[in-house]
Write a protein that holds these residues in place. Structure first.
Motif, mmCIF file in Angstrom:
data_model
loop_
_atom_site.group_PDB
_atom_site.id
_atom_site.type_symbol
_atom_site.label_atom_id
_atom_site.label_comp_id
_atom_site.label_asym_id
_atom_site.label_seq_id
_atom_site.Cartn_x
_atom_site.Cartn_y
_atom_site.Cartn_z
ATOM 1 N N GLY A 122 -55.508 125.344 15.498
ATOM 2 C CA GLY A 122 -55.664 124.240 14.551
ATOM 3 C C GLY A 122 -54.461 124.115 13.630
ATOM 4 O O GLY A 122 -53.984 123.011 13.364
ATOM 5 N N LYS A 123 -53.938 125.222 13.141
ATOM 6 C CA LYS A 123 -52.755 125.209 12.274
ATOM 7 C C LYS A 123 -51.533 124.712 13.045
ATOM 8 O O LYS A 123 -50.734 123.948 12.515
ATOM 9 N N LYS A 136 -51.774 120.948 13.448
ATOM 10 C CA LYS A 136 -51.449 120.248 12.196
ATOM 11 C C LYS A 136 -49.938 120.248 11.959
ATOM 12 O O LYS A 136 -49.378 119.248 11.534
ATOM 13 N N LYS A 137 -49.300 121.372 12.247
ATOM 14 C CA LYS A 137 -47.850 121.454 12.069
ATOM 15 C C LYS A 137 -47.142 120.521 13.048
ATOM 16 O O LYS A 137 -46.209 119.813 12.680
ATOM 17 N N LEU A 174 -48.367 117.784 14.332
ATOM 18 C CA LEU A 174 -48.589 116.411 13.882
ATOM 19 C C LEU A 174 -47.608 116.050 12.768
ATOM 20 O O LEU A 174 -47.067 114.949 12.740
ATOM 21 N N LYS A 175 -47.325 116.978 11.854
ATOM 22 C CA LYS A 175 -46.342 116.724 10.800
ATOM 23 C C LYS A 175 -44.965 116.459 11.404
ATOM 24 O O LYS A 175 -44.242 115.580 10.947
ATOM 25 N N CYS A 196 -52.555 110.239 16.407
ATOM 26 C CA CYS A 196 -53.624 109.989 15.439
ATOM 27 C C CYS A 196 -53.665 108.506 15.073
ATOM 28 O O CYS A 196 -52.760 107.745 15.393
ATOM 29 N N VAL A 228 -54.931 108.246 9.559
ATOM 30 C CA VAL A 228 -54.595 109.670 9.493
ATOM 31 C C VAL A 228 -53.087 109.833 9.279
ATOM 32 O O VAL A 228 -52.649 110.692 8.508
ATOM 33 N N LYS A 266 -51.020 111.910 6.459
ATOM 34 C CA LYS A 266 -49.963 112.884 6.770
ATOM 35 C C LYS A 266 -48.663 112.519 6.050
ATOM 36 O O LYS A 266 -47.931 113.392 5.596
#
Length: 163
Positions: free
Chosen positions: A8-9, A12-13, A15-16, A99, A103, A107
């Protein structure tokens, strides 16, 4: 449990990183929010040496109005390399920004907070405006900037250019 937390982390990274790429792309190519949020891996063509690219824009406002498929060139070598790296595991039909735009806006806010720029009121379309201003101020003519931003009138282009 720990493995899914790490995954999950990592997601998220990633996606950034993708959001950072599409914002740089929006700035460089003067893209509308819908254009960068709907771009698919298959819309990009990269040169053999990876230092340039073309982004086809199949559903733009002006393209629909003029019955043409528009495209914009990616001339920044680092951006082209970044784009290739971001898309290396994507299939042609995959959206680069996986996304929703809602979303993505979240971000973008988080990214701006990380950079301590949250008070500047930067929105997704700000990158089109900033890119147009930079393009024009770099010594490019108004017709050149209009072509890059795909504006049919100088009056409209001037709205985006902060002189």
């Amino acid at each position: 449990m720990a493995s899914s937390l790490a995954t999950g982390k990592k997601a998220k990274k990633l996606l950034k990183v993708v959001v950072a790429f599409v914002l740089l792309l929006a700035y460089h190519c003067l893209l509308r929010t819908q254009e960068f949020s709907e771009a698919r891996c298959g819309d990009f063509e990269w040169s053999a040496c990876s230092d340039k690219g073309v982004l086809r824009l199949p559903n733009t406002k002006s393209g629909k109005r003029n019955h043409v498929e528009e495209q914009v060139s990616i001339t920044d070598k680092k951006l082209a390399a970044f784009g290739r790296a971001v898309m290396k595991d994507l299939q042609p039909g995959d959206r680069v920004l996986s996304c929703s735009i809602k979303v993505a806006r979240q971000k973008i806010r988080m990214l701006l907070e990380d950079l301590q720029l949250q008070n500047l009121y930067i929105l997704p379309y700000s990158f089109r405006r900033g890119g147009a201003t930079a393009h024009f101020k770099a010594g490019n003519s108004m017709p050149s900037t209009m072509a890059r931003g795909r504006w049919s009138s100088a009056t409209t282009a001037r709205i985006y250019i902060n002189e």
